[in-house]
Design a protein around this motif. Structure first.
Motif, PDB file in Angstrom:
ATOM      1  N   SER A  43       0.807  -1.223   0.000  1.00 41.66           N
ATOM      2  CA  SER A  43       0.000   0.000   0.000  1.00 41.66           C
ATOM      3  C   SER A  43       0.841   1.273   0.000  1.00 41.66           C
ATOM      4  N   ARG A  45       1.897   3.849  -2.130  1.00 39.83           N
ATOM      5  CA  ARG A  45       1.641   4.385  -3.452  1.00 39.83           C
ATOM      6  C   ARG A  45       2.092   5.835  -3.551  1.00 39.83           C
ATOM      7  N   SER A  51      -2.893   5.083  -1.836  1.00 42.09           N
ATOM      8  CA  SER A  51      -2.505   4.153  -0.784  1.00 42.09           C
ATOM      9  C   SER A  51      -3.730   3.573  -0.090  1.00 42.09           C
ATOM     10  N   SER A  54      -5.418   1.152  -2.428  1.00 38.02           N
ATOM     11  CA  SER A  54      -4.699  -0.117  -2.487  1.00 38.02           C
ATOM     12  C   SER A  54      -4.981  -0.964  -1.249  1.00 38.02           C
ATOM     13  N   LEU A  55      -5.014  -0.313  -0.089  1.00 35.32           N
ATOM     14  CA  LEU A  55      -5.312  -1.030   1.150  1.00 35.32           C
ATOM     15  C   LEU A  55      -6.707  -1.657   1.084  1.00 35.32           C
ATOM     16  N   GLN A  58      -6.792  -4.519  -1.618  1.00 38.88           N
ATOM     17  CA  GLN A  58      -6.035  -5.695  -1.218  1.00 38.88           C
ATOM     18  C   GLN A  58      -6.730  -6.460  -0.094  1.00 38.88           C
ATOM     19  N   MET A 138      -0.092  -3.377   6.078  1.00 39.59           N
ATOM     20  CA  MET A 138      -0.590  -2.331   5.176  1.00 39.59           C
ATOM     21  C   MET A 138      -0.888  -1.049   5.939  1.00 39.59           C
ATOM     22  N   LEU A 142       0.739   2.647   5.358  1.00 36.15           N
ATOM     23  CA  LEU A 142      -0.073   3.847   5.178  1.00 36.15           C
ATOM     24  C   LEU A 142       0.354   4.946   6.150  1.00 36.15           C
TER      25      LEU A 142
END
Length: 313
Positions: A43, A45, A51, A54-55, A58, A138, A142
């Motif tokens: 995560s 990004r 980010s 993505s978290l 995922q 993750m 972040l």
């Protein structure tokens, strides 16, 4: 401390920091160190918005992987056929929800849960452990992304636009300076990166209306500069007399792009008329194609500038 981001990009530094923190803290939070470390890599990004996206993607993909692992193992047992069909179902669902970047990680989670378990109870325990540990890593990534060298995409874009504007002025004021020309090309690569980030952020479902408006504004600014750059590059192909006459006009257009106002539309109309006169005056059979190509790019730039000026108001 000054860091050369070309030699050692900040995102790589932050990724390693997040990985290190995840490994150090995972025992204290009863996490699997391996999966916590893997989670920290997923995560990080180019922006906080990406980010968070993505978290979310995922975690949802991992949850789907665990659901299929539990269902298929419960119905068909833990064998090569159930694992293969679970994997097929997982990949089809991920494709359907368009979480393309999560294919590999979600498949890895499913295989790790099913291949390393000998019973349904063990599979459930492993599933929770993998999901929780990945989530932990993750979240650490972040937090690191937000706390250390926090991405500032708007500031980055503003700096890039200032640099590009300076190079454009140098090129036109110093007889197409070659160094400024090369720097303009290099800086356009940075602009393309910011454009890709903004485009990706527009596809995020949870962003606010104000954020979406801000992203459209950034993309409009980028479009104006990109079309302007095409015009600047074409200056090198023009006959000298035509080029000398057209450069002051491009300078006027650049001033319009920097300071939007209601009077700009009338000025743009006058500029178009002036360009027509110059084109007809300096274009002949020998230079027709290169001058016409320049005129086409200039028209795209003016139209883009006009639209951006309208939206700015």
């Amino acid at each position: 401390m000054k860091i050369n981001v070309n030699v050692l990009p900040l995102r790589i530094i932050k990724t390693v920091i997040a990985f290190f923190i995840s490994l150090v803290l995972s025992p204290y939070f009863y996490c699997d160190s391996f999966f916590a470390g893997i989670g920290s890599l997923k995560s990080m990004r180019e922006s906080l918005t990406l980010s968070i996206q993505s978290l979310f993607e995922q975690l949802l993909s991992n949850f789907i992987a665990i659901v299929f692992a539990v269902i298929y193992s419960f119905i068909f047992g833990l064998n090569v056929f159930s694992i293969s069909f679970a994997l097929l179902s997982l990949l089809l669902v991920i494709k359907r929800v368009n979480f393309i970047d999560t294919y590999l990680a979600a498949a890895f989670t499913l295989l790790a849960v099913m291949l390393l378990s000998d019973s349904q109870t063990e599979l459930l325990n492993r599933s929770f452990d993998r999901f929780y540990s990945t989530f932990f890593g993750m979240v650490i990534a972040l937090i690191v992304n937000a706390a250390i060298f926090r991405p500032k995409n708007i500031d980055n874009l503003n700096q890039i636009l200032i640099k590009l504007n300076n190079y454009v002025h140098i090129i036109m004021a110093h007889d197409l300076d070659e160094y400024a020309y090369l720097e303009l090309q290099n800086t356009l690569a940075d602009l393309e990166r910011e454009k890709n980030i903004a485009t990706e952020e527009l596809n995020v479902r949870f962003i606010s209306k104000n954020k979406r408006i801000s992203l459209y504004d950034r993309l409009n600014q980028i479009s104006v500069v990109e079309t302007q750059a095409e015009v600047i590059f074409d200056l090198f192909n023009l006959d000298l007399d035509f080029r000398d006459e057209i450069i002051p006009i491009i300078i006027k257009l650049n001033g319009i792009s920097q300071y939007p106002s209601d009077e700009n539309n009338n000025e743009i109309v006058n500029i178009k008329d002036e360009i027509k006169i110059l084109y007809n005056q300096y274009t002949n059979d020998e230079n027709f194609f290169k001058h016409t190509n320049f005129l086409s790019n200039l028209n795209v730039y003016i139209n883009t500038l006009t639209e951006a000026n309208r939206l700015e108001k």
